[in-house]
Enzyme design. Structure first.
Site, PDB file in Angstrom:
ATOM      1  N   HIS A 109       0.814  -1.217   0.000  1.00 39.99           N
ATOM      2  CA  HIS A 109       0.000   0.000   0.000  1.00 39.99           C
ATOM      3  C   HIS A 109       0.845   1.264   0.000  1.00 39.99           C
ATOM      4  CE1 HIS A 109      -3.688  -2.270   1.824  1.00 39.99           C
ATOM      5  NE2 HIS A 109      -3.542  -2.512   0.539  1.00 39.99           N
ATOM      6  N   SER A 177      -7.449  -6.421  10.191  1.00 43.58           N
ATOM      7  CA  SER A 177      -8.879  -6.638  10.442  1.00 43.58           C
ATOM      8  C   SER A 177      -9.541  -7.428   9.321  1.00 43.58           C
ATOM      9  CB  SER A 177      -9.580  -5.281  10.572  1.00 43.58           C
ATOM     10  OG  SER A 177      -9.440  -4.553   9.349  1.00 43.58           O
TER      11      SER A 177
HETATM   12  C1  BV8 Z   1      -8.149  -2.300  -5.368  1.00 46.42           C
HETATM   13  C2  BV8 Z   1      -3.219   3.408   2.295  1.00 46.42           C
HETATM   14  C3  BV8 Z   1      -8.675  -2.703  -7.616  1.00 46.42           C
HETATM   15  C4  BV8 Z   1      -2.079   3.670   3.197  1.00 46.42           C
HETATM   16  C5  BV8 Z   1      -5.010   1.820   2.299  1.00 46.42           C
HETATM   17  C6  BV8 Z   1     -13.723  -6.458  -2.823  1.00 46.42           C
HETATM   18  C7  BV8 Z   1     -14.745  -6.378  -1.892  1.00 46.42           C
HETATM   19  C8  BV8 Z   1     -15.032  -5.179  -1.249  1.00 46.42           C
HETATM   20  C9  BV8 Z   1     -14.293  -4.013  -1.540  1.00 46.42           C
HETATM   21  C10 BV8 Z   1     -13.299  -4.103  -2.463  1.00 46.42           C
HETATM   22  C11 BV8 Z   1     -12.994  -5.297  -3.095  1.00 46.42           C
HETATM   23  N1  BV8 Z   1     -11.955  -5.061  -3.958  1.00 46.42           N
HETATM   24  C12 BV8 Z   1     -11.600  -3.768  -3.908  1.00 46.42           C
HETATM   25  C13 BV8 Z   1     -12.410  -3.144  -2.990  1.00 46.42           C
HETATM   26  C14 BV8 Z   1     -12.350  -1.720  -2.674  1.00 46.42           C
HETATM   27  C15 BV8 Z   1     -11.316  -1.422  -1.600  1.00 46.42           C
HETATM   28  C16 BV8 Z   1     -11.695  -2.063  -0.298  1.00 46.42           C
HETATM   29  O1  BV8 Z   1     -11.208  -3.131   0.052  1.00 46.42           O
HETATM   30  N2  BV8 Z   1     -12.537  -1.341   0.428  1.00 46.42           N
HETATM   31  C17 BV8 Z   1     -12.950  -1.801   1.744  1.00 46.42           C
HETATM   32  C18 BV8 Z   1     -12.910  -0.611   2.728  1.00 46.42           C
HETATM   33  C19 BV8 Z   1     -14.356  -2.379   1.644  1.00 46.42           C
HETATM   34  N3  BV8 Z   1      -9.981  -1.858  -2.002  1.00 46.42           N
HETATM   35  C20 BV8 Z   1      -9.239  -1.061  -2.807  1.00 46.42           C
HETATM   36  O2  BV8 Z   1      -9.661  -0.019  -3.275  1.00 46.42           O
HETATM   37  C21 BV8 Z   1      -7.830  -1.511  -3.129  1.00 46.42           C
HETATM   38  N4  BV8 Z   1      -7.629  -1.401  -4.539  1.00 46.42           N
HETATM   39  O3  BV8 Z   1      -8.715  -3.288  -5.020  1.00 46.42           O
HETATM   40  O4  BV8 Z   1      -7.975  -1.931  -6.669  1.00 46.42           O
HETATM   41  C22 BV8 Z   1      -8.249  -2.290  -8.940  1.00 46.42           C
HETATM   42  C23 BV8 Z   1      -8.391  -3.203  -9.963  1.00 46.42           C
HETATM   43  C24 BV8 Z   1      -7.991  -2.846 -11.218  1.00 46.42           C
HETATM   44  C25 BV8 Z   1      -7.438  -1.585 -11.437  1.00 46.42           C
HETATM   45  C26 BV8 Z   1      -7.297  -0.670 -10.396  1.00 46.42           C
HETATM   46  C27 BV8 Z   1      -7.701  -1.009  -9.140  1.00 46.42           C
HETATM   47  C28 BV8 Z   1      -6.782  -0.606  -2.496  1.00 46.42           C
HETATM   48  C29 BV8 Z   1      -6.743  -0.812  -1.022  1.00 46.42           C
HETATM   49  C30 BV8 Z   1      -5.610   0.028  -0.415  1.00 46.42           C
HETATM   50  C31 BV8 Z   1      -6.180   1.249   0.213  1.00 46.42           C
HETATM   51  N5  BV8 Z   1      -5.157   1.941   1.014  1.00 46.42           N
HETATM   52  N6  BV8 Z   1      -4.140   2.541   2.967  1.00 46.42           N
HETATM   53  C32 BV8 Z   1      -2.506   4.301   4.476  1.00 46.42           C
HETATM   54  O5  BV8 Z   1      -3.140   5.370   4.416  1.00 46.42           O
HETATM   55  O6  BV8 Z   1      -2.192   3.704   5.525  1.00 46.42           O
HETATM   56  S1  BV8 Z   1      -5.954   0.721   3.178  1.00 46.42           S
HETATM   57  C33 BV8 Z   1      -5.736   0.849   4.865  1.00 46.42           C
HETATM   58  O7  BV8 Z   1      -6.430  -0.290   5.432  1.00 46.42           O
HETATM   59  C34 BV8 Z   1      -4.299   0.687   5.345  1.00 46.42           C
HETATM   60  O8  BV8 Z   1      -3.394   0.382   4.327  1.00 46.42           O
HETATM   61  C35 BV8 Z   1      -4.393  -0.506   6.272  1.00 46.42           C
HETATM   62  O9  BV8 Z   1      -3.216  -1.198   6.301  1.00 46.42           O
HETATM   63  C36 BV8 Z   1      -5.468  -1.274   5.607  1.00 46.42           C
HETATM   64  C37 BV8 Z   1      -6.045  -2.416   6.343  1.00 46.42           C
HETATM   65  O10 BV8 Z   1      -6.278  -2.048   7.665  1.00 46.42           O
HETATM   66  P1  BV8 Z   1      -5.542  -2.916   8.816  1.00 46.42           P
HETATM   67  O11 BV8 Z   1      -4.073  -2.850   8.577  1.00 46.42           O
HETATM   68  O12 BV8 Z   1      -6.167  -4.256   8.899  1.00 46.42           O
HETATM   69  O13 BV8 Z   1      -5.852  -2.052  10.096  1.00 46.42           O
HETATM   70  P2  BV8 Z   1      -7.210  -2.063  10.947  1.00 46.42           P
HETATM   71  O14 BV8 Z   1      -7.154  -0.881  11.859  1.00 46.42           O
HETATM   72  O15 BV8 Z   1      -8.367  -2.231  10.022  1.00 46.42           O
HETATM   73  O16 BV8 Z   1      -7.113  -3.409  11.819  1.00 46.42           O
HETATM   74  C38 BV8 Z   1      -6.087  -3.554  12.776  1.00 46.42           C
HETATM   75  C39 BV8 Z   1      -6.177  -4.965  13.314  1.00 46.42           C
HETATM   76  O17 BV8 Z   1      -5.111  -5.156  14.252  1.00 46.42           O
HETATM   77  C40 BV8 Z   1      -7.461  -5.249  14.070  1.00 46.42           C
HETATM   78  O18 BV8 Z   1      -7.963  -6.525  13.702  1.00 46.42           O
HETATM   79  C41 BV8 Z   1      -7.030  -5.262  15.546  1.00 46.42           C
HETATM   80  O19 BV8 Z   1      -7.773  -6.196  16.310  1.00 46.42           O
HETATM   81  C42 BV8 Z   1      -5.602  -5.717  15.425  1.00 46.42           C
HETATM   82  N7  BV8 Z   1      -4.731  -5.240  16.517  1.00 46.42           N
HETATM   83  C43 BV8 Z   1      -4.802  -4.059  17.186  1.00 46.42           C
HETATM   84  N8  BV8 Z   1      -3.810  -4.014  18.097  1.00 46.42           N
HETATM   85  C44 BV8 Z   1      -3.104  -5.161  17.994  1.00 46.42           C
HETATM   86  C45 BV8 Z   1      -3.687  -5.949  16.982  1.00 46.42           C
HETATM   87  N9  BV8 Z   1      -3.223  -7.160  16.654  1.00 46.42           N
HETATM   88  C46 BV8 Z   1      -2.134  -7.624  17.318  1.00 46.42           C
HETATM   89  N10 BV8 Z   1      -1.519  -6.921  18.307  1.00 46.42           N
HETATM   90  C47 BV8 Z   1      -1.975  -5.701  18.666  1.00 46.42           C
HETATM   91  N11 BV8 Z   1      -1.339  -5.027  19.645  1.00 46.42           N
END
Ligand code: BV8
Length: 236
Positions: A109, A177
């Site tokens: 990313h 997540s």
């Molecule tokens: C694409 C940028 C296609 C950097 C980010 C299919 C179904 C549904 C939707 C889609 C799909 N395909 C595509 C989509 C759309 C979209 C998407 O997924 N939307 C979601 C919201 C529904 N995806 C995209 O747009 C992607 N592109 O698919 O392109 C394409 C095809 C052809 C041509 C062109 C394009 C692009 C996705 C990238 C977006 N950029 N970030 C930044 O700003 O940081 S995403 C963002 O979310 C971050 O990168 C982050 O890394 C990512 C995921 O989040 P997590 O890392 O999981 O963090 P989160 O807070 O959610 O969870 C933390 C976890 O840690 C929790 O579970 C928690 O319990 C745990 N935790 C907490 N503390 C601890 C711990 N675990 C252990 N120890 C601890 N101490």
């Protein structure tokens, strides 16, 4: 564990949480008062470049005040000791894996400490604020943007990722997540091609049901213990 040769690891914001970098989707998971889905888009960049650049400037500046935690250090130890194939794919844009010493690493990313030219596509290491319209050191155009994969943009090195998943004997997901695709689908690709799958997370994720095993707890505890297990099995 003894027949494991090729390992793919996916990390998310949870692995950096204990270093003091907030995750995205905890209750009230806002960054500078914004949801990542609202500012991490090409539309937001076009509509308000100052807001988006400031959002990433703040997160880049925060890197100066954090350090790798025991989970990053353990993965770097695995990287140094593992004689089979290993690829650590991080969704994180921080540089904590590198600072812990990990080499076999891929930022799918993007990276905070990098700027991307929106015109020629050249990447430039970047420290400090990145003002909208900064000139590209390569083509000279005023088109530098944060080197970040926005929603709707294709994550980096997907071919290399898909190859690694196809050859994996073990896929491990740490601190994510399972909310964002295509990363959230990697467990199913790996399992489909015969890999064992393990999730190390603070709580069950959207993808937990797809894993052979889920261990719940903080990454700083679970990851060193798991790395000890894997290196120990390799030694036998
Ligand atoms: C694409 C940028 C296609 C950097 C980010 C299919 C179904 C549904 C939707 C889609 C799909 N395909 C595509 C989509 C759309 C979209 C998407 O997924 N939307 C979601 C919201 C529904 N995806 C995209 O747009 C992607 N592109 O698919 O392109 C394409 C095809 C052809 C041509 C062109 C394009 C692009 C996705 C990238 C977006 N950029 N970030 C930044 O700003 O940081 S995403 C963002 O979310 C971050 O990168 C982050 O890394 C990512 C995921 O989040 P997590 O890392 O999981 O963090 P989160 O807070 O959610 O969870 C933390 C976890 O840690 C929790 O579970 C928690 O319990 C745990 N935790 C907490 N503390 C601890 C711990 N675990 C252990 N120890 C601890 N101490």
């Amino acid at each position: 564990m003894s027949e494991i040769r090729n390992i793919v690891i996916l990390t998310g914001a949870g692995i950096s949480a204990e270093s003091g970098i907030a995750t995205f989707r905890r209750p009230g998971g806002l960054w500078e008062g914004h949801r990542v889905e609202d500012v991490c888009t090409p539309e937001a960049l076009a509509a308000d470049a100052t807001l988006v650049h400031r959002f990433y400037d703040a997160r880049r500046a925060a890197l100066n005040h954090v350090a790798p935690n025991a989970a990053h250090v353990a993965l770097a130890r695995l990287d140094a000791a593992w004689t089979g194939e290993l690829l650590i794919i991080t969704q994180n844009v921080d540089d904590l894996h590198e600072r812990a010493g990990t080499k076999r690493l891929l930022h799918m990313h993007g990276e905070l400490r990098s700027a991307l030219c929106g015109l020629c596509g050249i990447r430039t290491a970047w420290e400090g604020p990145l003002p909208p319209g900064a000139p590209c050191p390569d083509c000279g155009e005023n088109a530098l943007r944060p080197d970040i994969v926005f929603f709707g943009e294709m994550p980096y090195q997907m071919d290399r990722i898909e190859q690694a998943l196809e050859h994996a004997d073990l896929f491990v997901s740490i601190g994510t997540s399972g909310a964002v695709y295509p990363a959230a689908g990697f467990v199913r690709l790996a399992a489909h091609d015969g890999a064992e799958t393990l999730e190390l997370n603070l709580e069950r994720s959207a993808g937990s049901d797809w894993f052979n095993e889920t261990r719940l707890g903080p990454a700083s505890v679970l990851v060193p213990a798991w790395v000890e297990e894997v290196i120990g099995a390799q030694a036998r």
